[in-house]
Design a protein around this motif. Structure first.
Motif, PDB file in Angstrom:
ATOM      1  N   ALA A 105       0.826  -1.203   0.000  1.00 17.98           N
ATOM      2  CA  ALA A 105       0.000   0.000   0.000  1.00 17.98           C
ATOM      3  C   ALA A 105       0.865   1.260   0.000  1.00 17.98           C
ATOM      4  O   ALA A 105       0.565   2.237  -0.684  1.00 17.98           O
ATOM      5  N   ALA A 106       1.957   1.219   0.759  1.00 13.82           N
ATOM      6  CA  ALA A 106       2.858   2.372   0.826  1.00 13.82           C
ATOM      7  C   ALA A 106       3.465   2.662  -0.543  1.00 13.82           C
ATOM      8  O   ALA A 106       3.582   3.824  -0.959  1.00 13.82           O
ATOM      9  N   LYS A 107       3.852   1.606  -1.262  1.00  9.68           N
ATOM     10  CA  LYS A 107       4.430   1.784  -2.598  1.00  9.68           C
ATOM     11  C   LYS A 107       3.387   2.331  -3.568  1.00  9.68           C
ATOM     12  O   LYS A 107       3.691   3.179  -4.410  1.00  9.68           O
ATOM     13  N   LEU A 108       2.167   1.851  -3.434  1.00  7.35           N
ATOM     14  CA  LEU A 108       1.095   2.313  -4.316  1.00  7.35           C
ATOM     15  C   LEU A 108       0.828   3.799  -4.119  1.00  7.35           C
ATOM     16  O   LEU A 108       0.638   4.547  -5.082  1.00  7.35           O
ATOM     17  N   LEU A 109       0.851   4.247  -2.874  1.00  6.07           N
ATOM     18  CA  LEU A 109       0.553   5.643  -2.560  1.00  6.07           C
ATOM     19  C   LEU A 109       1.783   6.542  -2.625  1.00  6.07           C
ATOM     20  O   LEU A 109       1.657   7.764  -2.669  1.00  6.07           O
ATOM     21  N   GLY A 110       2.979   5.938  -2.586  1.00  7.57           N
ATOM     22  CA  GLY A 110       4.193   6.729  -2.572  1.00  7.57           C
ATOM     23  C   GLY A 110       4.409   7.441  -1.253  1.00  7.57           C
ATOM     24  O   GLY A 110       4.801   8.606  -1.217  1.00  7.57           O
ATOM     25  N   VAL A 111       4.130   6.735  -0.154  1.00  8.56           N
ATOM     26  CA  VAL A 111       4.259   7.314   1.183  1.00  8.56           C
ATOM     27  C   VAL A 111       5.032   6.355   2.080  1.00  8.56           C
ATOM     28  O   VAL A 111       5.186   5.173   1.754  1.00  8.56           O
TER      29      VAL A 111
ATOM     30  N   GLN B 133      -6.244  -2.174   0.060  1.00 11.59           N
ATOM     31  CA  GLN B 133      -6.022  -1.782  -1.330  1.00 11.59           C
ATOM     32  C   GLN B 133      -7.174  -0.919  -1.848  1.00 11.59           C
ATOM     33  O   GLN B 133      -6.957   0.064  -2.562  1.00 11.59           O
ATOM     34  N   ALA B 134      -8.387  -1.283  -1.479  1.00 14.05           N
ATOM     35  CA  ALA B 134      -9.545  -0.483  -1.890  1.00 14.05           C
ATOM     36  C   ALA B 134      -9.452   0.916  -1.309  1.00 14.05           C
ATOM     37  O   ALA B 134      -9.772   1.909  -1.983  1.00 14.05           O
ATOM     38  N   PHE B 135      -9.014   1.009  -0.054  1.00 20.62           N
ATOM     39  CA  PHE B 135      -8.882   2.315   0.568  1.00 20.62           C
ATOM     40  C   PHE B 135      -7.787   3.133  -0.106  1.00 20.62           C
ATOM     41  O   PHE B 135      -7.926   4.353  -0.287  1.00 20.62           O
ATOM     42  N   CYS B 136      -6.702   2.470  -0.503  1.00 20.37           N
ATOM     43  CA  CYS B 136      -5.647   3.172  -1.226  1.00 20.37           C
ATOM     44  C   CYS B 136      -6.162   3.721  -2.550  1.00 20.37           C
ATOM     45  O   CYS B 136      -5.825   4.844  -2.951  1.00 20.37           O
ATOM     46  N   LYS B 137      -6.964   2.936  -3.241  1.00 15.21           N
ATOM     47  CA  LYS B 137      -7.561   3.407  -4.497  1.00 15.21           C
ATOM     48  C   LYS B 137      -8.484   4.588  -4.234  1.00 15.21           C
ATOM     49  O   LYS B 137      -8.567   5.519  -5.038  1.00 15.21           O
TER      50      LYS B 137
ATOM     51  N   LEU C  78      -6.176   7.495  -3.856  1.00 15.38           N
ATOM     52  CA  LEU C  78      -5.571   7.860  -5.136  1.00 15.38           C
ATOM     53  C   LEU C  78      -6.532   8.610  -6.049  1.00 15.38           C
ATOM     54  O   LEU C  78      -6.103   9.435  -6.862  1.00 15.38           O
ATOM     55  N   THR C  79      -7.813   8.321  -5.927  1.00 13.39           N
ATOM     56  CA  THR C  79      -8.799   8.971  -6.796  1.00 13.39           C
ATOM     57  C   THR C  79      -9.335  10.266  -6.198  1.00 13.39           C
ATOM     58  O   THR C  79     -10.274  10.853  -6.734  1.00 13.39           O
ATOM     59  N   ASP C  80      -8.730  10.702  -5.102  1.00 13.13           N
ATOM     60  CA  ASP C  80      -9.053  12.001  -4.505  1.00 13.13           C
ATOM     61  C   ASP C  80      -7.723  12.752  -4.372  1.00 13.13           C
ATOM     62  O   ASP C  80      -6.957  12.517  -3.430  1.00 13.13           O
TER      63      ASP C  80
END
Length: 219
Positions: free
Chosen positions: A28-34, A160-164, A167-169
């Motif tokens: 999740a961290a990699k997906l968000l870049g955090v 993952q759903a929360f990360c998406k 990402l969409t906000d």
């Protein structure tokens, strides 16, 4: 981490395959870049605590007012929706409410599913992060059923759903990347976030996770 025993335990591994794992947080961290610490913070403070109930079902909260709206959105004539509301006000209603909580919500969901399964899925909040089912398209799922299947899989999938969702906000994503916890709290919890001190809880948790986990500095 003092005050955050569940995330602390999960980070060091759980036998339960549905439970949040260290790998889920890193992914999740990699997906968000955090930093991983930011994901751990959100997973701890902004979640419902558990993604599944004692029987292994994903936690849900059925929203009868959303079901009324989704029925109409999905093609049910308003007159029919109003008829259903008259007969089943705890399942179909223009006003929010009727909550039973816990296992009782599955009974309401089952009743709604007999009327329209897609609308029923869309009218529940799902998992640790209480993501509403009607967000399935925004989050990139094939359909409502696909979203439900992922929510049933694991807390990692729920994360993952929360990360998406983040990402969409763009505003929310930037706030998480900047560790701007008051903005994160306001967007996710609404303008009344200060009443429950969500911004303070997020800031404190982030400080503690950064101090404890070496991986916290990894992007």
């Amino acid at each position: 981490v003092n005050g955050y025993p569940r995330t602390n335990t999960l980070l060091f591994g759980q036998v339960d395959k549905t439970a949040l794992q260290t790998g889920d947080l890193i992914r999740a961290a990699k997906l968000l870049g955090v930093p991983v610490a930011a994901v751990a913070t959100i997973a701890q403070v902004e979640s419902s605590g558990h993604g599944f109930d004692a029987t292994g079902r994903p936690v849900i909260l059925f929203e009868r007012h959303q079901f009324y709206r989704q029925l109409i959105s999905n093609g049910t004539p308003e007159s029919k929706a109003n008829e259903l509301a008259d007969r089943m006000p705890n399942i179909v209603n223009k006003k929010r409410g009727g909550y039973i909580g816990g296992a009782g919500e599955f009974g309401r969901f089952a009743s709604a599913s007999q009327i329209d399964e897609t609308s029923a899925i869309e009218s529940c909040s799902w998992g640790m992060f209480q993501i509403m089912g009607y967000h399935w398209a925004r989050l990139g799922y094939i359909d409502a059923q696909d979203f439900k299947l992922h929510m049933q899989e694991s807390e990692g999938e729920q994360l993952q759903a929360f990360c998406k969702f983040i990402l969409t906000d763009k505003k929310l994503h930037k706030a998480v990347k900047d560790s701007n916890w008051p903005v994160v709290a306001e967007i996710y919890n609404g303008p009344a976030y200060k009443e429950n001190h969500y911004d303070v809880k997020l800031a404190r948790a982030f400080e503690q996770f950064c101090a404890v986990y070496p991986m916290a500095e990894q992007q």
